[in-house]
Scaffold this active site. Structure first.
Site, PDB file in Angstrom:
ATOM      1  N   ASP A 188       0.695  -0.862  -0.269  1.00  0.00           N
ATOM      2  CA  ASP A 188       0.304   0.083  -0.610  1.00  0.00           C
ATOM      3  C   ASP A 188       0.885   1.472   0.006  1.00  0.00           C
ATOM      4  OD1 ASP A 188      -1.669   2.255   1.028  1.00  0.00           O
ATOM      5  OD2 ASP A 188      -3.077   0.583   0.667  1.00  0.00           O
TER       6      ASP A 188
ATOM      7  N   ASN B 255     -13.130  -2.782   2.552  1.00  0.00           N
ATOM      8  CA  ASN B 255     -13.635  -1.349   2.393  1.00  0.00           C
ATOM      9  C   ASN B 255     -14.933  -1.880   1.469  1.00  0.00           C
ATOM     10  OD1 ASN B 255     -12.148  -0.578   4.442  1.00  0.00           O
ATOM     11  ND2 ASN B 255     -10.974   0.846   2.971  1.00  0.00           N
TER      12      ASN B 255
ATOM     13  N   HIS C 288     -10.385  -5.293  -3.507  1.00  0.00           N
ATOM     14  CA  HIS C 288      -9.490  -5.407  -2.990  1.00  0.00           C
ATOM     15  C   HIS C 288      -9.545  -5.570  -1.248  1.00  0.00           C
ATOM     16  CE1 HIS C 288      -9.683  -1.363  -2.517  1.00  0.00           C
ATOM     17  NE2 HIS C 288      -8.302  -1.137  -2.026  1.00  0.00           N
TER      18      HIS C 288
ATOM     19  N   THR D  74     -12.621   3.868  -2.246  1.00  0.00           N
ATOM     20  CA  THR D  74     -11.850   4.499  -2.882  1.00  0.00           C
ATOM     21  C   THR D  74     -11.107   4.127  -4.304  1.00  0.00           C
ATOM     22  OG1 THR D  74      -9.124   4.608  -2.492  1.00  0.00           O
ATOM     23  CG2 THR D  74     -10.591   5.901  -0.963  1.00  0.00           C
TER      24      THR D  74
ATOM     25  N   GLY E 222     -14.770   3.947   3.300  1.00  0.00           N
ATOM     26  CA  GLY E 222     -13.611   4.023   2.985  1.00  0.00           C
ATOM     27  C   GLY E 222     -13.136   3.084   1.876  1.00  0.00           C
TER      28      GLY E 222
END
Length: 115
Positions: A31, A87, A100, A95, A93
């Site tokens: 990340d 998420n 994933h 986006t 959260g």
């Protein structure tokens, strides 16, 4: 036709990133905004599923493959203990609307909601 997700573009090499693990149907990267000492993303190669609910309903075998890859990564990059976060929806959260999993590890405590 809609634009490919950032994850599809990373996997195709259009956007540079180090792929740290790969299976037939999934891959993993670090990340870029880590929220824990170990923060990896496990991503299916297909863009067919926007979130984990769609993935679980549409392809349970792929869901299991993502979890298995997350487990392997936690064993390699941490002590084998990990938190797996999906998420689902902007209010949670999310986006990037290409499902994933976030693999978080390294000194996390039960009482923490985030990393």
């Amino acid at each position: 036709m809609s634009e490919s997700s950032i994850f599809t573009r990373i996997h195709s090499g259009e956007i540079p990133s180090e792929i740290i693990a790969e299976t037939e149907n999934a891959f993993a990267i670090r990340d870029i905004h880590p929220q824990a000492p170990v923060h990896l993303l496990v991503i299916p190669k297909t863009e067919d599923y926007r979130n984990v609910v769609e993935l679980a309903a549409g392809d349970p075998a792929l869901m299991a493959e993502l979890v298995g890859l997350a487990n392997k990564l936690a064993a390699e990059h941490a002590d084998g203990d990990f938190r797996l976060v999906f998420n689902t929806g902007p209010g949670a959260g999310q986006t990037i609307f290409h499902v994933h999993a976030h693999v978080l590890a390294g000194g996390l405590e039960e009482k923490s909601v985030g990393a």
